[in-house]
Design a protein around this motif. Structure first.
Motif, PDB file in Angstrom:
ATOM      1  N   PRO A   1      -9.490   6.036  -7.880  1.00 42.15           N
ATOM      2  CA  PRO A   1      -8.578   5.291  -7.002  1.00 42.15           C
ATOM      3  C   PRO A   1      -9.290   4.452  -5.939  1.00 42.15           C
ATOM      4  CG  PRO A   1      -8.504   7.653  -6.530  1.00 42.15           C
ATOM      5  CD  PRO A   1      -9.270   7.485  -7.803  1.00 42.15           C
ATOM      6  N   ILE A   2     -10.521   4.828  -5.610  1.00 45.12           N
ATOM      7  CA  ILE A   2     -11.235   4.126  -4.538  1.00 45.12           C
ATOM      8  C   ILE A   2     -11.354   2.619  -4.829  1.00 45.12           C
ATOM      9  CG2 ILE A   2     -13.518   4.647  -5.534  1.00 45.12           C
ATOM     10  CD1 ILE A   2     -12.752   4.530  -1.785  1.00 45.12           C
TER      11      ILE A   2
ATOM     12  N   TYR B   1       0.798  -1.228   0.000  1.00 40.40           N
ATOM     13  CA  TYR B   1       0.000   0.000   0.000  1.00 40.40           C
ATOM     14  C   TYR B   1       0.836   1.287   0.000  1.00 40.40           C
ATOM     15  CZ  TYR B   1      -3.560   3.449   0.788  1.00 40.40           C
ATOM     16  OH  TYR B   1      -4.351   4.554   0.640  1.00 40.40           O
TER      17      TYR B   1
ATOM     18  N   VAL C   1      -8.525   0.476  -3.065  1.00 40.30           N
ATOM     19  CA  VAL C   1      -8.128   0.591  -1.657  1.00 40.30           C
ATOM     20  C   VAL C   1      -8.827  -0.391  -0.726  1.00 40.30           C
ATOM     21  CG1 VAL C   1      -7.526   3.011  -1.955  1.00 40.30           C
ATOM     22  CG2 VAL C   1      -9.753   2.417  -1.004  1.00 40.30           C
ATOM     23  N   GLY C   2      -9.797  -1.149  -1.226  1.00 38.39           N
ATOM     24  CA  GLY C   2     -10.479  -2.116  -0.359  1.00 38.39           C
ATOM     25  C   GLY C   2     -11.373  -1.404   0.643  1.00 38.39           C
ATOM     26  N   GLY C   3     -11.455  -1.976   1.864  1.00 37.43           N
ATOM     27  CA  GLY C   3     -12.251  -1.342   2.916  1.00 37.43           C
ATOM     28  C   GLY C   3     -13.745  -1.515   2.734  1.00 37.43           C
TER      29      GLY C   3
END
Lengths: 257, 645
Positions: free
Chosen positions: B20-21, B7, B24-26
Motif C-alpha cells: 500500500p505504501i 484519501y 500514499v505519496g509522502g
C-alpha cells in the motif's frame, strides 16, 4: 587500481556514542513497511550528516539496530532504534536533523544516550489502540468480555512455517473496550485498548481481532485502524515501563503520553 | 471550485492490497500545492507500476519544472495493480494522484509519458478509472486534455483516438508553452471550448492533435495520405529540442520514495542525443543532436542531488556515456570527491573498448565495484555492419579480457536477435564469441573463476529509424535461433558452465512491433485487448500473447489487414508511413539511404568526429551539436562537517 577481493584496507572508525531514538509512523505513512522505513532512515542519516559508524568488513553497513517494528499498516507512536556514532553529537541537534530528513509522519520524537546493554532488554510488551469505525461500543464490549473470559482463543494464521493454529489469548495482558468520543457529526467508532506481551509467534492487533471473531463473531464493518501507543517492560501491575525512563536525565523531547 | 482528496475512501482499501505504501505519496521532493491557488493544473502519469514509474527521469523533470511555476500545480499518478483496480471499481474510487490524492479527472491536463508502447493498455485503465471517456471525441470541457509524450509519442497513431494531443521530443520548454496557452485560454473564459484550446495548441506546430488530421487508405490497406482537415493547422508537427542543458539542471530535488523502486539512485543525464548511428536505435535517432551537460554542471548536480536525497548511488546517464568529451575528468573528479564516502558511481550504457575499463576502474576506487556491461548487439561482424555497431570481435575480446585481468570476475554481454538480414549463423556466432571470451579470460588470469552472461533482446523495428521499413522475423524463427544458440553455448560443457544465458522469447517483441509501427486502426486492437483484461503488458506475468493475437484477429479484418501485415511485412520506399507527418528532423531520404547502406553492410561514421552526413536534424530543427571540452576540472568537495540542523 581495483581492490583485490578479500578485505578492505584499514578499518572503520570505532563507535564513540550510542543513541536510542523513539520515532513514529503517523497518518498515511503507517503503510510504511519496516524495510521501507529502514531504507528511508539510512538515507536520512546521509541527508542529515549524521556521523554514523559502519560495521567492519568488505561490505560495511551503518550501525543501526531496531527494536520490534510495528506491522505494515499499523500506526505507531512508539518505535525504537539505536544507532552507533563515530563522533559524539548533541542529542537535540541529532533529533532535529534526522526528523527534518525524514518524510512528515515518520517523526523522530525522543533521543537518549544508551546506557549500554540491549534495547531489546527494555521491551517485552506493547500497548495498542484499535479504532473500529462503524462499530457500536456495546458490541465490542460484549466481544471483549467473551475474549477475556476464555482460557484460550485459537486462530489460524499464516506464519513463515505455513498455516498454524495460535492461541492469541495467552499473550493478551488486558483488553478493554473504551468509550468512544460522542457528539454531533462523529461517526460511531468503537475503541479497543490492548496490552499485549511480545511472544513468538508475535500476536498483533489483527490477531486479537481474529480472536474476537472466533469468540463472538465480531465482524468490523470497516477496516480497523490500529496504533501502537507504547512499548516497554511490563510491570506486575500490568503497566508498561517507558524504555527511556531510566535514562531520562539526558532525555530530550517530551516523554510519551 | 476546490477538489476533495479521495484519501479517506482509499485508506479503507489500502489494508486489503499488496504494498500500500506505493499509493500514499509522502516522498521527499513531492510537492503539494493549494488547488484553488493554481491557474493551471497538471497530473503526470508514468503508465506502469509505481516501482517502475517513480524513478522515471522524464516525469521527475517535468514535475519539478512545472511546480517551480508559482501558479502551476503538478501531481503524479501511476498505474494501479489489478488488486487495487478491482477494489476501486467496487467502491467507486477514481484514479487519483499520489501527491494529494486528487481525482485525475479534475485536472486541466493529463500528461502521460510513454517510454514504451506496452503502457497503452494501462493508459486505458487510468482513463476509465478516472471516469474520462476513452475516446477523445467523447470528451468535453469538464475533462482534462489527455497529452502523450515520451519516445513512443513519435508515432502516437495507435493511440490517436484515445489522446487529445501528443508532444514529440524534449518536454522542459514544451510543458511551459502548453501551460501558457491553457492559462490564457482559461483566463479568457475558455472561449470556443475544448476545440479552440486544442486548435491553439496545434497552431504551435509542436503539439500534434490527431483529430485535426484525416488518414485515407488505399484499397490494399496501405495509407494513401494523412492531411489536416482544417486550414489552420500545420501539415507536419515538429519535435522539440532543449538546447543548453546547463540551463536545465533537473532534477534538482529528485523524488525519494519510501517504497522500493527499480532504481534507487540519483541519476544525472550527462548528455542527450547520440550520433553513433546504430540503425536499430530509435533513441539515438530521435534525440539528435548531441548536447552535452558540462562537467561543472554535472558536478554541481551530483553534489546537490546527493545532499538533497541521501542516495548513495549516482548514475551518469546518457545513450553512450563514455562518449562525453570530458568523461575522463568527470569520472576521476567525481571518484576523488567521493573517495572516502559510501557513495558509488556507475556509468551505464558504455561502448566496447578499453577506455571503458579505465573509467570503471576510476569509479570503483572506493571499493564499490559496479557490474560491467558491453553491448556488441550483433553476433557476427557482418550483422554488426548491418546495424552500424562498429565493434570488431578482437576489440570485444581484448576489452573483456582487460576487465578480467583488472579484477572483474563477471561481465555482461548484450545482443539482439531478429535483426534485418539475420541468419542462424549470425546468431550462432554469439556462442563462439562467448566461448572465446571465457577461453581468453582464463588464459589471461590463470583462473577458472570468471564468468560472462549473454543477454538477448528481441529486435523491434521502430519509427524514425533506418529499420522502419524492415519486416520482423516471426516469433517461431526467433525462438528457434534462441534454442540453437543455447545448444551452441552448452556444446562445450567446460566453457558453457561459465556462461549465463538470458533471453526473452519472440512473442512480446512482435506485439511491441505492432504497437510501434501501427496506425490508427491498431487502436481498435488495443481497446479490445484492454476490454479482454489486458493490463501491465510490459510484465511477463501479465502479458498474454494469445490475447493480443485473438483481439487482432477479431478487429483487424474489417480493415483488410492483419497482425502480420503490421509486423513481418517489409515496407517499400514509396509507402506512406503512419508517422510521416510527424517530424523528428531526420530526412526520410537519408533514412532510406541508410537502410540501403545497411543492406550493403556499409558503415556510417559519427558526425561528432567526421563531417556531417546530412541526416537532416540540425538544419531542419535549427539546432547544433553542443559538445566540450570546456577544459574545466572538478575540484575536491568542501564538505561542511556536522549535523545539518
Amino acid at each position: 587500481m581495483g581492490r583485490p577481493k578479500n578485505q578492505p584496507e584499514g578499518g572503520q572508525a570505532p563507535i564513540v556514542q550510542r543513541v536510542r531514538l523513539r520515532y513514529t509512523k503517523r497518518g498515511p505513512l503507517r503503510f510504511t513497511s519496516h524495510r521501507d522505513f529502514a531504507r528511508a532512515f539510512e538515507r536520512a542519516i546521509h541527508r542529515a550528516g549524521v556521523p554514523i559508524a559502519y560495521s567492519q568488513g568488505f561490505s560495511p553497513h551503518p550501525k543501526v539496530s531496531y527494536a520490534s517494528a510495528a506491522p505494515t499498516g499499523v500506526a505507531s507512536e512508539a518505535e525504537y532504534l539505536e544507532i552507533g556514532l563515530r563522533e559524539p553529537v548533541d542529542l537535540n541537534d541529532l533529533m532535529r536533523a534526522l526528523d527534518a530528513a525524514l518524510s512528515p509522519g515518520l517523526d523522530v520524537v525522543e533521543a537518549v544516550e544508551s546506557p549500554g546493554g540491549s534495547l531489546a532488554d527494555r521491551i517485552d510488551a506493547g500497548r495498542w489502540r484499535v479504532e473500529l469505525p462503524g462499530l457500536a461500543d456495546d458490541v465490542l464490549r460484549l466481544a471483549v468480555e467473551a475474549f477475556v473470559a476464555a482460557d484460550e482463543v485459537m486462530i489460524e494464521r499464516l506464519t513463515k512455517q505455513g498455516m498454524r493454529t495460535v492461541d492469541v489469548r495467552a499473550a493478551v495482558v488486558s483488553a478493554v473496550a473504551v468509550p468512544a468520543p460522542t457528539g454531533v457529526g462523529v461517526v460511531p467508532c468503537a475503541i479497543l485498548d490492548l496490552v499485549v506481551r511480545q511472544v513468538s509467534p508475535t500476536v498483533r492487533p489483527d490477531d486479537v481481532l481474529a480472536g474476537l471473531r472466533v469468540v463472538a463473531d465480531l465482524e468490523p464493518p470497516a477496516p480497523p485502524r490500529a496504533t501502537r501507543l507504547a512499548q516497554g517492560l511490563l510491570t506486575t501491575q500490568g503497566e508498561i515501563l517507558d524504555p527511556f525512563a531510566a535514562d531520562r536525565p539526558t532525555a530530550i523531547g517530551a516523554p510519551s503520553a | 471550485m476546490s477538489v476533495a482528496s479521495v484519501y479517506p475512501q482509499l485508506e479503507a482499501l489500502l489494508p486489503r492490497i499488496s504494498k500500500p505504501i506505493q499509493y500514499v505519496g509522502g516522498e521527499l521532493g513531492a510537492v503539494v500545492k493549494e488547488w484553488d491557488a493554481a491557474a493551471v493544473r497538471w497530473v503526470l502519469m508514468y503508465p506502469d507500476a509505481y516501482e517502475v514509474g517513480l524513478p522515471n527521469q522524464g516525469v521527475q523533470i517535468l514535475y519539478e519544472v512545472l511546480n517551480e511555476q508559482p501558479d502551476v500545480l503538478a501531481e503524479r499518478t501511476y498505474a494501479v495493480w489489478p488488486d487495487l483496480e478491482a477494489l476501486m471499481r467496487e467502491h467507486g474510487v477514481p484514479q487519483f494522484s499520489v501527491d494529494a490524492h486528487r481525482p485525475v479527472g479534475a485536472f486541466d491536463l493529463f500528461g502521460i509519458s510513454f517510454s514504451t508502447e506496452l503502457g497503452y493498455t494501462n493508459m486505458l485503465t487510468a482513463l476509465d478509472l478516472a471516469k474520462i471517456p476513452l475516446l477523445s471525441r467523447d470528451r468535453d470541457e469538464t475533462h482534462p486534455v489527455v497529452l502523450a509524450g515520451g519516445h513512443a509519442s513519435f508515432n502516437p497513431e495507435p493511440i490517436a483516438d484515445f489522446i487529445d494531443a501528443a508532444v514529440l521530443g524534449d518536454g522542459e520548454e514544451a510543458v511551459l508553452e502548453i501551460t501558457a496557452i491553457v492559462r490564457e485560454w482559461k483566463a479568457e473564459g475558455c472561449p470556443g471550448g475544448r476545440d479552440e484550446l486544442l486548435l491553439r495548441l496545434a497552431r504551435t506546430e509542436s503539439v500534434y492533435v490527431p483529430r485535426f488530421y484525416d488518414v485515407d487508405y488505399l484499397p490494399d490497406g496501405r495509407i494513401q495520405r494523412v492531411v489536416p482537415n482544417r486550414a489552420d493547422v500545420p501539415f507536419r508537427v515538429h519535435k522539440r529540442t532543449t538546447m543548453n542543458l546547463d540551463d536545465w539542471p533537473y532534477p534538482k530535488k529528485p523524488l525519494v520514495p519510501l517504497a522500493e523502486t527499480v532504481h534507487e539512485r540519483y541519476a544525472v543525464e550527462i548528455f542527450r542525443g547520440c550520433t553513433r548511428g546504430c540503425r536499430f536505435c530509435q533513441a539515438g535517432m530521435i534525440t539528435r543532436p548531441v548536447r552535452e551537460r558540462s562537467i561543472t554542471t554535472v558536478g554541481q548536480m551530483v553534489k546537490e542531488g546527493l545532499e538533497f536525497s541521501g542516495f548513495t548511488e549516482v548514475g551518469l546517464l546518457s545513450l553512450s556515456s563514455a562518449d562525453h568529451s570530458e568523461i575522463g575528468d568527470m569520472c576521476s573528479g567525481l571518484a576523488q570527491q567521493y573517495a572516502d564516502t559510501n557513495v558509488s558511481l556507475s556509468l551505464p550504457s558504455t561502448r566496447v573498448d578499453a577506455f571503458n575499463i579505465e573509467l570503471a576502474q576510476e569509479l570503483s576506487r572506493n571499493g564499490r565495484r559496479t557490474g560491467l556491461t558491453f553491448a556488441p548487439e550483433g553476433g557476427s561482424e557482418r550483422i554488426r555492419k548491418v546495424i552500424n555497431k562498429m565493434v570488431s570481435k578482437e576489440d570485444l575480446i581484448r576489452t573483456v579480457v582487460t576487465a578480467y585481468t583488472n579484477g572483474w570476475r563477471q561481465v555482461k554481454l548484450y545482443f539482439m536477435c531478429g535483426l534485418p538480414t539475420e541468419t542462424d549463423e549470425d546468431v550462432l556466432e554469439i556462442a563462439d564469441m562467448a566461448h572465446e571470451v571465457i577461453r581468453a579470460g582464463r588464459a589471461a588470469t590463470g583462473s577458472k573463476d570468471i564468468r560472462c552472461t549473454v543477454s538477448i533482446g528481441g529486435f523491434v523495428p521502430k519509427p524514425h529509424t533506418p529499420f522502419q521499413w524492415a519486416g520482423m522475423d516471426t516469433p517461431e524463427t526467433i525462438d528457434h535461433r534462441l534454442r540453437l544458440l543455447k545448444q551452441a553455448i552448452n556444446a562445450d560443457r567446460s566453457l558453457g558452465r561459465a556462461i549465463g544465458y538470458r533471453y526473452h522469447d519472440g512473442e512480446p517483441s512482435l506485439i511491441e512491433g505492432l504497437l510501434s509501427r501501427g496506425d490508427r486502426r491498431v487502436g481498435a486492437v488495443i481497446r479490445k485487448v484492454w476490454e479482454n483484461g489486458g493490463r501491465f503488458d510490459g510484465w511477463s506475468e501479465h502479458f498474454s500473447f494469445a490475447r493480443w493475437v485473438d483481439s487482432a484477429a477479431e478487429v483487424l479484418p474489417q480493415f483488410g489487414v492483419d497482425l502480420d501485415w503490421f509486423t513481418t511485412r517489409e515496407r517499400e520506399e514509396a509507402e506512406v508511413l503512419p508517422w510521416d507527418h510527424l517530424d523528428s528532423g531526420l530526412d526520410k531520404e537519408w533514412l532510406w539511404q541508410d537502410w540501403q547502406d545497411a543492406m550493403s553492410e556499409y558503415e556510417q561514421d559519427d558526425c561528432r568526429w567526421t563531417p556531417c552526413f546530412d541526416c537532416g536534424v540540425c538544419p531542419s530543427m535549427d539546432t547544433e551539436i553542443q559538445i566540450g571540452p570546456t577544459g574545466k576540472k572538478l575540484l575536491p568537495l568542501t564538505v561542511k562537517p556536522g549535523l545539518k540542523v
